[in-house]
Design a protein around this motif. Structure first.
Motif, PDB file in Angstrom:
ATOM      1  N   GLY A  71       0.798  -1.219   0.000  1.00 27.04           N
ATOM      2  CA  GLY A  71       0.000   0.000   0.000  1.00 27.04           C
ATOM      3  C   GLY A  71       0.828   1.265   0.000  1.00 27.04           C
ATOM      4  N   ARG A  72       0.131   2.350  -0.267  1.00 26.23           N
ATOM      5  CA  ARG A  72       0.770   3.664  -0.277  1.00 26.23           C
ATOM      6  C   ARG A  72      -0.285   4.706   0.081  1.00 26.23           C
ATOM      7  N   VAL A  73       0.136   5.729   0.811  1.00 22.44           N
ATOM      8  CA  VAL A  73      -0.757   6.846   1.101  1.00 22.44           C
ATOM      9  C   VAL A  73      -0.079   8.138   0.669  1.00 22.44           C
ATOM     10  N   ASP A  74      -0.854   9.008   0.022  1.00 25.65           N
ATOM     11  CA  ASP A  74      -0.373  10.321  -0.388  1.00 25.65           C
ATOM     12  C   ASP A  74      -1.009  11.368   0.529  1.00 25.65           C
ATOM     13  N   HIS A  75      -0.183  12.092   1.257  1.00 21.13           N
ATOM     14  CA  HIS A  75      -0.675  13.087   2.197  1.00 21.13           C
ATOM     15  C   HIS A  75      -1.034  14.384   1.472  1.00 21.13           C
ATOM     16  N   GLU A  76      -1.887  15.145   2.112  1.00 24.61           N
ATOM     17  CA  GLU A  76      -2.291  16.432   1.539  1.00 24.61           C
ATOM     18  C   GLU A  76      -1.119  17.397   1.430  1.00 24.61           C
ATOM     19  N   ASP A  77      -0.086  17.221   2.272  1.00 23.29           N
ATOM     20  CA  ASP A  77       1.077  18.112   2.223  1.00 23.29           C
ATOM     21  C   ASP A  77       2.128  17.646   1.217  1.00 23.29           C
ATOM     22  N   GLY A  78       1.811  16.605   0.443  1.00 23.89           N
ATOM     23  CA  GLY A  78       2.719  16.144  -0.600  1.00 23.89           C
ATOM     24  C   GLY A  78       3.576  14.955  -0.217  1.00 23.89           C
ATOM     25  N   ARG A  79       3.634  14.597   1.058  1.00 24.63           N
ATOM     26  CA  ARG A  79       4.431  13.436   1.478  1.00 24.63           C
ATOM     27  C   ARG A  79       3.820  12.141   0.951  1.00 24.63           C
ATOM     28  N   ILE A  80       4.685  11.184   0.649  1.00 20.76           N
ATOM     29  CA  ILE A  80       4.254   9.858   0.189  1.00 20.76           C
ATOM     30  C   ILE A  80       4.859   8.810   1.114  1.00 20.76           C
ATOM     31  N   GLN A  81       4.040   7.888   1.572  1.00 20.92           N
ATOM     32  CA  GLN A  81       4.513   6.804   2.432  1.00 20.92           C
ATOM     33  C   GLN A  81       4.021   5.476   1.875  1.00 20.92           C
ATOM     34  N   HIS A  82       4.917   4.495   1.854  1.00 21.78           N
ATOM     35  CA  HIS A  82       4.538   3.143   1.459  1.00 21.78           C
ATOM     36  C   HIS A  82       4.359   2.292   2.713  1.00 21.78           C
ATOM     37  N   ILE A  83       3.377   1.409   2.669  1.00 19.13           N
ATOM     38  CA  ILE A  83       3.019   0.562   3.819  1.00 19.13           C
ATOM     39  C   ILE A  83       3.355  -0.889   3.488  1.00 19.13           C
ATOM     40  N   GLY A  84       3.961  -1.604   4.448  1.00 20.67           N
ATOM     41  CA  GLY A  84       4.329  -2.998   4.189  1.00 20.67           C
ATOM     42  C   GLY A  84       4.339  -3.850   5.438  1.00 20.67           C
ATOM     43  N   ARG A  85       4.862  -5.039   5.284  1.00 20.60           N
ATOM     44  CA  ARG A  85       4.852  -6.012   6.384  1.00 20.60           C
ATOM     45  C   ARG A  85       5.775  -5.617   7.520  1.00 20.60           C
ATOM     46  N   ILE A  86       6.939  -5.066   7.178  1.00 22.27           N
ATOM     47  CA  ILE A  86       7.891  -4.644   8.197  1.00 22.27           C
ATOM     48  C   ILE A  86       8.413  -3.268   7.812  1.00 22.27           C
ATOM     49  N   GLY A  87       9.062  -2.610   8.752  1.00 24.97           N
ATOM     50  CA  GLY A  87       9.649  -1.314   8.469  1.00 24.97           C
ATOM     51  C   GLY A  87      11.048  -1.464   7.891  1.00 24.97           C
ATOM     52  N   LEU A  88      11.379  -0.650   6.886  1.00 24.02           N
ATOM     53  CA  LEU A  88      12.708  -0.664   6.279  1.00 24.02           C
ATOM     54  C   LEU A  88      13.218   0.762   6.171  1.00 24.02           C
ATOM     55  N   ARG A  89      14.538   0.935   6.301  1.00 27.21           N
ATOM     56  CA  ARG A  89      15.179   2.228   6.133  1.00 27.21           C
ATOM     57  C   ARG A  89      16.171   2.153   4.976  1.00 27.21           C
ATOM     58  N   ASP A  90      16.339   3.282   4.305  1.00 26.58           N
ATOM     59  CA  ASP A  90      17.274   3.299   3.184  1.00 26.58           C
ATOM     60  C   ASP A  90      18.705   3.482   3.686  1.00 26.58           C
ATOM     61  N   ALA A  91      19.641   3.645   2.752  1.00 29.27           N
ATOM     62  CA  ALA A  91      21.056   3.729   3.112  1.00 29.27           C
ATOM     63  C   ALA A  91      21.364   4.935   3.991  1.00 29.27           C
ATOM     64  N   ASP A  92      20.530   5.974   3.904  1.00 26.95           N
ATOM     65  CA  ASP A  92      20.727   7.173   4.726  1.00 26.95           C
ATOM     66  C   ASP A  92      20.011   7.088   6.067  1.00 26.95           C
ATOM     67  N   GLY A  93      19.369   5.954   6.338  1.00 20.69           N
ATOM     68  CA  GLY A  93      18.666   5.782   7.602  1.00 20.69           C
ATOM     69  C   GLY A  93      17.268   6.363   7.620  1.00 20.69           C
ATOM     70  N   GLU A  94      16.795   6.818   6.464  1.00 19.12           N
ATOM     71  CA  GLU A  94      15.460   7.390   6.394  1.00 19.12           C
ATOM     72  C   GLU A  94      14.412   6.290   6.203  1.00 19.12           C
ATOM     73  N   PRO A  95      13.224   6.449   6.828  1.00 14.60           N
ATOM     74  CA  PRO A  95      12.170   5.429   6.641  1.00 14.60           C
ATOM     75  C   PRO A  95      11.793   5.299   5.167  1.00 14.60           C
ATOM     76  N   CYS A  96      11.820   4.077   4.695  1.00 15.40           N
ATOM     77  CA  CYS A  96      11.495   3.801   3.301  1.00 15.40           C
ATOM     78  C   CYS A  96      10.167   3.058   3.201  1.00 15.40           C
ATOM     79  N   LEU A  97       9.956   2.133   4.116  1.00 15.76           N
ATOM     80  CA  LEU A  97       8.721   1.351   4.156  1.00 15.76           C
ATOM     81  C   LEU A  97       8.195   1.388   5.585  1.00 15.76           C
ATOM     82  N   ILE A  98       6.916   1.752   5.748  1.00 16.67           N
ATOM     83  CA  ILE A  98       6.312   1.864   7.077  1.00 16.67           C
ATOM     84  C   ILE A  98       5.675   0.541   7.474  1.00 16.67           C
ATOM     85  N   ASP A  99       6.010   0.048   8.664  1.00 16.37           N
ATOM     86  CA  ASP A  99       5.385  -1.172   9.182  1.00 16.37           C
ATOM     87  C   ASP A  99       3.886  -0.939   9.358  1.00 16.37           C
TER      88      ASP A  99
END
Length: 694
Positions: A71-99
């Motif tokens: 899944g994915r949700v698009d916020h009214e302020d322009g942010r995009i978040q993807h939803i998945g089974r577990i949480g993952l962070r990218d190489a910079d430590g930023e949330p990439c996939l939301i648990d």
């Protein structure tokens, strides 16, 4: 950019991150395994705890392979978040996939066009393997938009013999239940197909994620109606990222006993009644046989010691009022022995008030077989198993324990052979007996410690009692007194009042998720009202009702309700969202039954369930299994293309196509038609009622 191509790029990146996480965890585990130990017990325990934690993380990461992102949700302020089974962070430590269990993922499930929760769009991402097949977008900014009913469409997919998770399709009302507070008893009342079971399992996963520290320490217990049901759901929690839970049936509530054997209705009604707690309490008291007269004991040297009736009565009254049978035995024996040592001193012309003289006399008396025999008979240790076997097989003992509580006819109903196998309703009786008796620890000689360097690993060390290292789930299963952080009970309407007493001892914090359907109650001592069944919980009960059924079609619901009411049951509140084929009614010879079912397999995609009456279960199961290997019976039923089960064993299960054999017999085998209702409502696609010609 095409939306499918866009999401495919994200999915590819997410799987690359998952592979990196799994590799990192595996390397850390290997490093710990190869590291040289300092040899101390503390070091071993810390290393094992870290290794176990990494192992659980690796298991969760491996379980996330299927539908990693959905899944994915698009916020009214322009942010995009993807939803998945577990949480993952990218190489910079930023949330990439939301648990999916995280608080900021709640909008994916709960947002509506009326209350969009700050979201502009919700997107469901449908995958096959690692490939994105299509997407479904919902415009949450438009109040006139038609919601996508993903749950109804998901149930059209063929069954595979295991329950699937619903993290991509949880409805808003279901999600509110999933995320309800920990410190309460959440009751979910719902008819067949309303999603109450998967909601309960997703709630367990959400609680384990949200209250990790507490529940990781105390564990979670899930109680299901049968072994077939537990096998059916056993992959749901691992697929959600949680693996360390205990799964038990009501016949396994007492450690060391695992029974799937039911009692007849009359016996089950008596065993399940809370009056049995008083019967067992009386049985325990009957094991205390302190004489009301003076007792004289001849010792091996020919001398004699005595204890008066008054002294025995005083020793009996000296024990704690609320102590268990075995806990109170020790203070009674100490007091009785003190009276005997004083008597021995007086008979020898010695000062009974001198502690050294009494200590010497005590040392002599505890070695005397006649003293041990006389005192043991006054307060003889007994196991819960021995007590319940005695209660259910000794007519005189049962009569004395049940006097004024059970009628002579009820007592006769309970009696059986001493070596009779345990039944499902015996497990709560054993637990009640164990609670009344308390633990009996036989005295043992202290163990010598050969090396002072290992002083921390002596007999009093709490860590050593748990070695070799085991998981919380393993320790909890072996410990009858374990108190779980949370308990989930499915098909809870089938639990008797005695079973609830056993469960309440496992859940003294009153944190529980209870799901069931009072309309399906088949146990003679099962629940008819949730507040009555859970009266021990006080006012900490929060009841939710689910009425929309995604599993069964309108036609199947009509058939099930008609047969239920004809058998004396009450019509349930149920709102099917799907329509399907009309119920097929057939009448055939028994020898043609296998051919009839096998002929439908090429036509009817998915798994088939064959529900047989209790009285003919063994006969029909054997006949069908002999005809073709596609028919699965017993422990193999749930994994077979065609499962042959009784109505009781199908509770909580679902099949694409269901053949109910001899519906009139199934209608009559339980009160108020609960079994026929259960049998019919297992079908997601088609229902066939088959009567056999004489």
């Amino acid at each position: 950019m095409d939306a499918v191509v866009e999401e495919q790029g994200f999915i590819d990146d997410a799987y690359a991150l998952l592979a990196g996480l799994r590799e990192h965890l595996a390397e850390r585990m290997e490093s710990i395994a190869r590291a040289q130990s300092t040899g101390t017990g503390q070091d071993l325990l810390e290393r094992q705890a870290l290794y176990d934690n990494l192992s659980q993380q690796l298991a969760a990461a491996s379980a996330a392979e299927h539908r990693l992102c959905f899944g994915r949700v698009d916020h009214e302020d322009g942010r995009i978040q993807h939803i998945g089974r577990i949480g993952l962070r990218d190489a910079d430590g930023e949330p990439c996939l939301i648990d999916w269990r995280a608080p900021n993922a709640a909008g994916f499930y709960q947002a509506t066009t009326v209350d969009p929760m700050g979201l502009r769009r919700r997107r469901r991402i449908i995958t096959r393997g690692r490939a994105v097949t299509h997407i479904e977008d919902e415009d949450l900014s438009d109040p006139t938009a038609i919601a996508v009913d993903a749950a109804a469409r998901a149930v059209d997919a063929p069954r595979d013999g295991r329950m699937s998770d619903i993290i991509a399709t949880i409805a808003a009302d279901q999600d509110r239940i999933v995320r309800s507070p920990l410190n309460q008893i959440t009751v979910v009342q719902g008819g067949p197909g309303t999603g109450k079971t998967v909601v309960a399992l997703h709630r367990a996963a959400w609680l384990l994620y949200t209250h990790r520290e507490r529940l990781a320490r105390d564990g979670v217990l899930i109680v299901g109606p049968s072994a077939a049901f537990l096998r059916y759901i056993d992959q749901v929690l691992p697929s959600l990222g949680e693996t360390d839970v205990v799964l038990l049936t009501p016949g396994q509530l007492y450690p060391g006993v695992s029974s799937d054997r039911p009692d007849d209705a009359a016996t089950a009604a008596i065993k399940g009644d809370v009056v049995m707690a008083r019967v067992i309490a009386n049985a325990v008291r009957l094991r205390i046989r302190v004489p009301d007269h003076e007792v004289s004991i001849r010792l091996s040297d020919g001398s004699q010691v005595s204890i008066t009736a008054a002294q025995l009565a005083e020793a009996r009254k000296s024990v704690p009022r609320n102590g268990t049978f075995h806990a109170n035995r020790e203070p009674f024996l100490r007091r009785a022995l003190d009276h005997l040592t004083r008597d021995r001193a007086r008979r020898r012309g010695e000062d009974p008030s001198d502690p050294d003289i009494r200590a010497a006399a005590l040392e002599d008396l505890v070695e005397e077989p006649a003293v041990r025999r006389a005192l043991n008979l006054m307060w003889l240790p007994i196991t819960p198993e021995r007590l319940i076997r005695l209660l259910l097989s000794d007519e005189d003992f049962l009569s004395r324990a049940a006097h004024g509580l059970l009628s002579p006819a009820q007592q006769r109903c309970l009696l059986r052979a001493p070596d009779a196998p345990w039944t499902i309703d015996d497990a709560p009786l054993l637990d009640e007996a164990a609670d009344r008796l308390g633990e009996f620890v036989r005295p043992t000689a202290p163990r010598e410690r050969p090396d002072a360097d290992y002083a921390e690993l002596h007999v009093e060390d709490p860590h050593e009692r748990h070695r070799p290292s085991t998981t919380v789930a393993e320790r909890a299963m072996e410990d009858r007194t374990w108190v779980y952080g949370h308990v989930v009970v499915d098909e809870a309407q089938e639990l008797s009042r005695m079973a609830w007493r056993a469960l309440s001892r496992r859940c003294s914090r009153r944190s529980m998720t209870v799901v069931g359907d009072l309309q399906q109650t088949a146990h003679p001592a099962g629940a008819r009202d949730w507040h009555e069944a859970l009266d021990w919980a006080g006012d900490r009960i929060d009841v939710h009702q689910l009425t929309v059924t995604y599993r069964i079609t309108e036609q199947t619901a009509d058939t099930a309700t008609e047969l239920l009411t004809l058998a004396g049951g009450d019509a349930p509140i149920l709102h099917p969202v799907r329509t399907g084929e009309e119920t097929e009614i057939l009448q055939i010879a028994v020898e043609d039954l296998a051919d009839l079912i096998l002929a439908r397999r090429p036509v009817e995609e998915g798994r088939i369930g064959v529900v047989v009456p209790d009285s003919r279960a063994t006969e029909l199961a054997r006949m069908l299994a002999d005809e073709d290997s596609s028919f699965g019976v017993g422990a193999d039923a749930i994994d077979a293309p065609i499962s042959v089960l009784t109505a009781r064993d199908t509770k909580g299960l679902e099949f694409d196509h269901v053949f109910v054999i001899e519906p009139s017999m199934i209608s009559e085998q339980t009160a108020r038609g609960s079994d026929i209702y259960v049998a019919c409502t297992r079908a997601t696609q088609t229902l066939h009622l088959v009567s056999l010609l004489p």
